[in-house]
Design a protein around this motif. Structure first.
Motif, short mmCIF file in Angstrom:
data_model
loop_
_atom_site.label_atom_id
_atom_site.label_comp_id
_atom_site.label_asym_id
_atom_site.label_seq_id
_atom_site.Cartn_x
_atom_site.Cartn_y
_atom_site.Cartn_z
N ASP A 138 -18.31 36.41 4.23
CA ASP A 138 -19.33 35.27 3.17
C ASP A 138 -20.49 34.71 4.86
OD1 ASP A 138 -18.43 34.89 0.98
OD2 ASP A 138 -16.50 33.98 1.87
N PHE A 139 -19.50 34.85 6.18
CA PHE A 139 -20.26 34.77 7.45
C PHE A 139 -19.98 35.35 8.44
CE2 PHE A 139 -20.33 30.17 4.88
CZ PHE A 139 -21.26 29.88 4.61
N SER A 154 -19.65 24.79 9.64
CA SER A 154 -19.79 22.98 9.19
C SER A 154 -20.68 23.52 8.69
CB SER A 154 -19.02 22.62 9.84
OG SER A 154 -17.20 22.83 10.15
N HIS A 155 -21.67 23.67 9.62
CA HIS A 155 -23.63 23.08 9.23
C HIS A 155 -23.88 24.51 8.27
CE1 HIS A 155 -27.17 21.66 11.00
NE2 HIS A 155 -27.65 23.43 10.57
N LEU A 156 -23.58 25.32 8.17
CA LEU A 156 -24.07 26.02 7.43
C LEU A 156 -23.58 25.93 6.06
CD1 LEU A 156 -23.99 29.95 9.47
CD2 LEU A 156 -25.86 28.30 8.33
N GLN A 157 -21.97 25.31 6.22
CA GLN A 157 -21.26 24.82 4.79
C GLN A 157 -22.15 23.85 4.32
OE1 GLN A 157 -17.50 25.00 5.76
NE2 GLN A 157 -17.40 26.88 4.42
N ALA A 158 -22.62 23.17 5.20
CA ALA A 158 -23.11 22.12 4.64
C ALA A 158 -25.10 21.64 4.91
CB ALA A 158 -23.55 20.63 6.05
N VAL A 166 -27.96 29.60 12.60
CA VAL A 166 -27.67 28.77 13.39
C VAL A 166 -27.58 29.05 14.73
CG1 VAL A 166 -25.16 28.00 12.30
CG2 VAL A 166 -26.47 26.79 13.42
N GLY A 167 -28.23 28.80 15.84
CA GLY A 167 -28.03 29.29 17.08
C GLY A 167 -27.37 27.86 17.64
N HIS A 219 -33.87 28.94 6.20
CA HIS A 219 -34.26 27.95 6.86
C HIS A 219 -33.47 28.28 8.61
CE1 HIS A 219 -35.20 24.38 4.58
NE2 HIS A 219 -35.55 25.44 4.46
N CYS A 220 -33.57 28.55 9.93
CA CYS A 220 -32.85 28.80 11.01
C CYS A 220 -33.05 27.40 11.84
CB CYS A 220 -33.55 29.37 11.92
SG CYS A 220 -32.96 30.05 12.98
#
Length: 337
Positions: free
Chosen positions: A100-101, A121-125, A132-133, A230-231
C-alpha cells in the motif's frame, strides 16, 4: 479500515556497511501498529565488490530474515537509482502482494525515531497525497534542501546567474526556495527519504529507468502532479543523510555525463525538444552572466570546473533520439529491465 502494508527499500551500491546501518535505523523505526505488515528489502545494485554476500551474511546473523522481515534482492546489472528501486517495488511484499505504501531510503540516510510513522500518517490523512518527503539534515546537523519547484527555463537562468536582482525578479521560479517550516505542498522532493502511495505508482508507473541517476524523483513527481496527485514536504519526519557516498560526488572534479543525460531527458521528455533547447540556452546565458560578474569582482565561479563547456559539449555530441515514455507497471512480480 484495513491496516495498510508497508515496504521499505534500501538500495546498496558498494556501501554494504552503511547500508546495514541505514537498514538497522529503518527497522528500529518500523511501526509496531497501524500497519498490517511492514517489510524491508535491500537491493544490491550489482555492486561487484562482495557487498551482496556481506549483506546476506549480516541478515542471517542478525536474524532479520525471520518472518520475511528483511529480504535481499541481487540485481543482475546496475541500471541506476530508479531501476534498482523498481526491482524491489515490482517484487512487492514477500507474499507477492503489492504494498500500500513504499518508503525509499538511501543507503546513507538514517531515520530518526518516528519518521516512518509521521510519513505514513500524513499519507493516510491526505487521500490525494501520493508522495511525502522527509526533513533531511547532514551529520553536522545543518538542513539539506530537499523540497523544490519544478525546473523551468526561467529557473535555469536564475539558478545559473546567481545574482540578487535576477533572483528577486524570478523569485517564483527559484528551484530551491527556503525550506517550509511546516508541512507544505511542494513540486518535488529529494529521494533520500520519501514515501510513495502504492495506488499512485500503479496509476502513473514506477521510476523512469531512462534516468541513470538524478532527475528521476523530479520526473516521478511531475508525472504524479499531472495525474492529480499531491507531493508534500513533512519537516517533522526527520533523518540524517551523509550524502554522495555511493556516487563519490564529493570528490568529483567534473560533472559526470549521466547528469547531463538526465537533465536533457527531463526537459525533452516532459516539455519537448524546443523547450529543452531554450532551457539549455537559459542555463548557458545565466552561467555567462555569473562568469562575467566573477571576472569583474575577481571571485571564483561557484559551479563545477568546466561546467558550461561540458554542458555545451553534451548538447552537441549526444545521440539524437526520441525521449522514452514510462508505462504503468504494477509492482507485483520481481523482474527488472
Amino acid at each position: 479500515m484495513k491496516p495498510p502494508s508497508l515496504l521499505v527499500i534500501v538500495l546498496n551500491y558498494r556501501t554494504a556497511e552503511m547500508t546495514l546501518r541505514a537498514a538497522e535505523a529503518a527497522l528500529a523505526d518500523l511501526p509496531a501498529q497501524d500497519v498490517a505488515r511492514a517489510e524491508l528489502v535491500i537491493v544490491d545494485n550489482d555492486s561487484g565488490d562482495g557487498s551482496a554476500a556481506l549483506l546476506e551474511q549480516a541478515i542471517a546473523q542478525r536474524g532479520w530474515g525471520a518472518g520475511h522481515r528483511v529480504r535481499l534482492i541481487r540485481a543482475s546489472r546496475n541500471g541506476g537509482f530508479g531501476a534498482g528501486n523498481n526491482i524491489a517495488m515490482r517484487a512487492g511484499m514477500s507474499d507477492g502482494s503489492a504494498p500500500d505504501f513504499v518508503h525509499v531510503v538511501n543507503s546513507d540516510a538514517f531515520l530518526d525515531p518516528g519518521c516512518i510513522s509521521a510519513l505514513l500518517s500524513h499519507l493516510q490523512a491526505n487521500p490525494q497525497a501520493g508522495i511525502v518527503g522527509s526533513h533531511v539534515r547532514g551529520e553536522d546537523d545543518l538542513p539539506h534542501t530537499t523540497a523544490f519547484r519544478f525546473p523551468t527555463i526561467a529557473g535555469e537562468f536564475e539558478g545559473a546567474a546567481r545574482l540578487g536582482p535576477v533572483t528577486r525578479l524570478l523569485k517564483s521560479h527559484v528551484v530551491a526556495p527556503p525550506l517550509p517550516s511546516q508541512a507544505a505542498q511542494v513540486d518535488w522532493v529529494a529521494g533520500a527519504s520519501v514515501m510513495l502511495r502504492g495506488e499512485m505508482l500503479r496509476e502513473i508507473g514506477l521510476f523512469d529507468e531512462g534516468y541513470f541517476l538524478y532527475f528521476e524523483e523530479t520526473d516521478l513527481c511531475l508525472r504524479a502532479a499531472r495525474a492529480g496527485w499531491h507531493c508534500w514536504y513533512l519537516p517533522q519526519a526527520r533523518c540524517v543523510h551523509v550524502g554522495s557516498v555511493s556516487t563519490g560526488m564529493k570528490d568529483w572534479q567534473r560533472m559526470p555525463r549521466y547528469w547531463f543525460d538526465s537533465r536533457h531527458r527531463y526537459f525533452a521528455k516532459n516539455h519537448g525538444r524546443a523547450y529543452a533547447l531554450l532551457a539549455l540556452l537559459a542555463r548557458l546565458s545565466g552561467t555567462g552572466l555569473h562568469h562575467l560578474r566573477c571576472l569583474l569582482t575577481k571571485r571564483r565561479p561557484e559551479e563545477a570546473p568546466g561546467f558550461a563547456r561540458d554542458l555545451l559539449a553534451h548538447a552537441l555530441t549526444r545521440k539524437r533520439h526520441r525521449p522514452h515514455t514510462t508505462t504503468t507497471r504494477r509492482p507485483a512480480t520481481e523482474d527488472h529491465s
